[in-house]
Design an enzyme around this catalytic site. Structure first.
Site, short mmCIF file in Angstrom:
data_model
loop_
_atom_site.label_atom_id
_atom_site.label_comp_id
_atom_site.label_asym_id
_atom_site.label_seq_id
_atom_site.Cartn_x
_atom_site.Cartn_y
_atom_site.Cartn_z
N ARG A 67 0.84 -1.21 0.00
CA ARG A 67 0.00 0.00 0.00
C ARG A 67 0.87 1.26 0.00
NH1 ARG A 67 -3.83 2.63 4.26
NH2 ARG A 67 -5.34 3.66 2.89
N HIS A 71 0.57 4.43 -2.63
CA HIS A 71 0.37 5.82 -2.21
C HIS A 71 1.56 6.69 -2.61
CE1 HIS A 71 -3.19 5.56 0.79
NE2 HIS A 71 -3.28 4.61 -0.12
N ASN A 99 -3.67 9.45 4.36
CA ASN A 99 -2.56 8.51 4.55
C ASN A 99 -2.33 8.13 6.01
OD1 ASN A 99 -1.60 8.01 1.99
ND2 ASN A 99 -0.45 9.92 1.91
N HIS A 201 -5.63 -6.06 -2.79
CA HIS A 201 -6.47 -6.28 -1.61
C HIS A 201 -6.70 -7.77 -1.34
CE1 HIS A 201 -8.27 -1.93 -2.00
NE2 HIS A 201 -7.00 -1.94 -1.63
C1 HEM Z 1 -8.67 1.10 -6.62
C2 HEM Z 1 -8.70 2.00 -5.67
C3 HEM Z 1 -8.30 1.73 -4.25
C4 HEM Z 1 -8.98 2.11 -3.14
C5 HEM Z 1 -10.27 2.90 -3.11
C6 HEM Z 1 -8.25 1.62 -2.01
C7 HEM Z 1 -8.63 1.81 -0.69
C8 HEM Z 1 -8.05 1.17 0.38
C9 HEM Z 1 -8.52 1.28 1.74
C10 HEM Z 1 -9.67 2.16 2.21
C11 HEM Z 1 -7.77 0.46 2.49
C12 HEM Z 1 -7.89 0.23 3.99
C13 HEM Z 1 -6.99 1.18 4.73
C14 HEM Z 1 -7.17 1.07 6.23
O1 HEM Z 1 -8.30 1.08 6.68
O2 HEM Z 1 -6.17 0.97 6.94
C15 HEM Z 1 -6.80 -0.16 1.63
C16 HEM Z 1 -5.85 -1.06 2.04
C17 HEM Z 1 -4.88 -1.58 1.21
N1 HEM Z 1 -4.66 -1.23 -0.10
FE1 HEM Z 1 -5.93 -0.20 -1.28
N2 HEM Z 1 -7.14 0.93 -2.44
C18 HEM Z 1 -7.12 0.98 -3.81
C19 HEM Z 1 -6.15 0.46 -4.63
C20 HEM Z 1 -5.00 -0.16 -4.17
C21 HEM Z 1 -3.87 -0.48 -5.00
C22 HEM Z 1 -3.73 -0.14 -6.47
C23 HEM Z 1 -2.97 -1.11 -4.19
C24 HEM Z 1 -1.60 -1.64 -4.53
C25 HEM Z 1 -1.24 -2.04 -5.73
C26 HEM Z 1 -3.57 -1.20 -2.88
C27 HEM Z 1 -3.03 -1.86 -1.81
C28 HEM Z 1 -3.60 -1.94 -0.56
C29 HEM Z 1 -3.12 -2.83 0.49
C30 HEM Z 1 -2.00 -3.84 0.37
C31 HEM Z 1 -3.92 -2.57 1.61
C32 HEM Z 1 -3.76 -3.22 2.99
C33 HEM Z 1 -2.84 -2.34 3.83
C34 HEM Z 1 -2.39 -2.96 5.14
O3 HEM Z 1 -2.68 -4.12 5.41
O4 HEM Z 1 -1.68 -2.25 5.90
N3 HEM Z 1 -4.78 -0.60 -2.90
N4 HEM Z 1 -6.99 0.30 0.34
C1 LIG Z 2 -8.92 7.98 1.25
C2 LIG Z 2 -8.94 7.59 2.68
O1 LIG Z 2 -8.53 6.50 3.03
N1 LIG Z 2 -9.41 8.49 3.53
C3 LIG Z 2 -9.49 8.27 4.95
C4 LIG Z 2 -8.26 8.82 5.62
O2 LIG Z 2 -8.28 8.67 7.00
C5 LIG Z 2 -9.37 9.33 7.61
C6 LIG Z 2 -9.22 9.14 9.07
O3 LIG Z 2 -7.95 9.50 9.46
C7 LIG Z 2 -10.70 8.80 7.05
O4 LIG Z 2 -11.77 9.55 7.59
C8 LIG Z 2 -10.70 8.92 5.53
O5 LIG Z 2 -11.84 8.29 5.00
#
Ligand code: HEM
Ligand SMILES: CC(=O)N[C@H]1CO[C@H](CO)[C@@H](O)[C@@H]1O
Ligand SMILES: *[C@@H]1O[C@H](CO)[C@@H](O)[C@H](O)[C@H]1NC(C)=O
Ligand SMILES: *[C@@H]1O[C@H](CO)[C@@H](O)[C@H](O)[C@H]1NC(C)=O
Ligand SMILES: *[C@@H]1O[C@H](CO)[C@@H](O)[C@H](O)[C@H]1NC(C)=O
Ligand SMILES: *[C@@H]1O[C@H](CO)[C@@H](O)[C@H](O)[C@H]1NC(C)=O
Length: 331
Positions: A67, A71, A99, A201
């Site tokens: 992730r 970013h 972030n 994901h």
């Molecule tokens: C397509 C649009 C995408 C959206 C809307 C999105 C959104 C998110 C969100 C909301 C989370 C959860 C974060 C949290 O609550 O801590 C997440 C986690 C994650 N995302 Fe995405 N993401 C997207 C694309 C991607 C891409 C392109 C990658 C990498 C190539 C990626 C890799 C990850 C990974 C690996 C996690 C898990 C992070 C962890 O375990 O610490 N995501 N993403």
């Molecule tokens: C894009 C995204 O993940 N936005 C979240 C960032 O973190 C805040 C809390 O710190 C959330 O409210 C957003 O939705």
């Protein structure tokens, strides 16, 4: 020896430039799989060993690192600007609200690998943090069972990092297919790249707040499987601690595979932006293809990661450098 080879390489480049007009400029601006072959020959193994140790100690580093790479690349290009810490009243990218949830173990994976690289005299301060993040991302994916693709190298580290630059450049989980497609297109990535990359994901976690709107008892998202919705509501009841997080892939959360797409077919995508890839008939055929064939998925994912790694890269020394400390801009 190493210095001699480097001088020879520089001479050859000059000769090529003399003969080829603008060719050197073009060649110098391209990433290459062999970029460090003479500068720091063992760099890929050094990084791999450090990353392997980190993942053994802290398995959550897998999702955190992948992730972090995403970013980084989507905000001012793949230049490690996401790793910079805020200084005084000047807020960096990592402290933007979008972030805040980046897990610390992704940053630490890069810091550990950088320390291992710099411990080798020939390599000290020769390898960019942006390239180390790129290699480390490939390595955590391979360690989790994903594809082991060759990485292109030669990125420089960015010279700035501002919280404001994040705004509008990262997709929120509420995006629909057109919005997702558009924000990836703005980064030179196709809709197929977007669908393949979303399958990152297949590992990692998401906090309850990122999908809470989909599991409201009175207004549950109809594209979500009701049984899965009940499980999520049990894990994330209203008012639950904001630090609670669940697996993005409920079936094989630690394995980098095509289970993500199989989940989507069953209404078991966690985020709205995940499930929409199946709910929208325009992207559903890709989901079905990759749900049916893990080999095809892994190949498509590796190709898409290579494209992601090209976004906004800096190779011109006027625009970047090799950071001594990945978390601090060189003084
Ligand atoms: C397509 C649009 C995408 C959206 C809307 C999105 C959104 C998110 C969100 C909301 C989370 C959860 C974060 C949290 O609550 O801590 C997440 C986690 C994650 N995302 Fe995405 N993401 C997207 C694309 C991607 C891409 C392109 C990658 C990498 C190539 C990626 C890799 C990850 C990974 C690996 C996690 C898990 C992070 C962890 O375990 O610490 N995501 N993403
Ligand atoms: C894009 C995204 O993940 N936005 C979240 C960032 O973190 C805040 C809390 O710190 C959330 O409210 C957003 O939705
Ligand atoms: C920010 O900090 C710098 C010193 O680090 C100071 O000169 C400047 O006045 C501060 N700006 C604001 C708006 O506080
Ligand atoms: C601080 O501010 C400048 C712009 O005034 C910016 O270029 C720099 O990258 C900022 N970030 C940090 C963390 O110093
Ligand atoms: C997956 O697709 C490849 C062609 O890309 C094919 O060779 C292979 O047999 C397919 N595997 C399955 C399980 O269908
Ligand atoms: C997209 O590709 C074009 C053409 O190769 C390039 O000029 C531009 O900088 C790229 N944009 C990004 C964000 O990488």
């Amino acid at each position: 020896m190493g210095a001699g080879i480097r001088i020879l390489a520089a001479l050859l480049a000059l000769l090529a430039a003399a003969g080829g007009g603008g060719m050197m400029r073009c060649a110098a601006q391209q990433l290459s799989a062999t970029y460090y072959d003479t500068i720091c020959p063992g760099v890929e193994k050094i990084v791999r060993d450090a990353v392997t140790l980190k993942v053994q100690q802290t398995p959550v580093a897998v999702g955190a690192t992948v992730r972090l790479f995403f970013h980084d690349c989507f905000v001012q290009g793949c230049d490690a600007s996401v790793i910079i810490v805020s200084s005084g009243n000047n807020t960096s990218e990592k402290d933007n609200p979008a972030n805040k949830s980046l897990a610390g173990d992704g940053f630490d994976t890069v810091i550990q690998a950088k320390a291992a690289v710099d411990a080798v005299p020939q390599c000290a301060n020769q390898v960019s943090c942006a390239d180390i993040l790129t290699m480390a991302t490939r390595d955590v994916i391979a360690l989790a069972g994903g594809p082991e693709y060759p990485v292109e190298l030669g990125r420089l580290d960015g010279l700035s990092s501002t919280s404001a630059s994040v705004d509008g450049n990262l997709p929120p989980p509420s995006f629909n297919l057109d919005q997702l497609t558009a924000i990836f297109a703005a980064n030179n990535l196709s809709q197929a790249d977007m669908v393949a990359l979303s399958a990152a994901h297949t590992v990692g976690f998401a906090h309850c707040g990122t999908f809470a709107d989909r599991i409201q008892p009175a207004a549950a998202d109809p594209t979500m499987d009701p049984g899965y919705g009940s499980q999520l509501l049990a894990a994330c009841p209203p008012g639950v601690d904001v630090n609670v997080a669940v697996d993005l892939d409920p079936e094989t959360p630690k394995v980098f595979d095509n289970q993500y797409f199989i989940n989507l077919q069953k209404g078991m995508g966690l985020l709205g932006s995940d499930q929409v890839l199946y709910a929208d008939v325009r992207s559903r055929p890709l989901v079905d293809n990759w749900a049916a064939n893990n080999t095809d998925f892994l190949a498509a994912f590796a190709a898409a990661m290579t494209n992601l790694g090209r976004v906004g890269v800096k190779t011109d020394p006027a625009l970047g450098n090799i950071r001594r400390d990945c978390a601090v801009l060189n003084g």
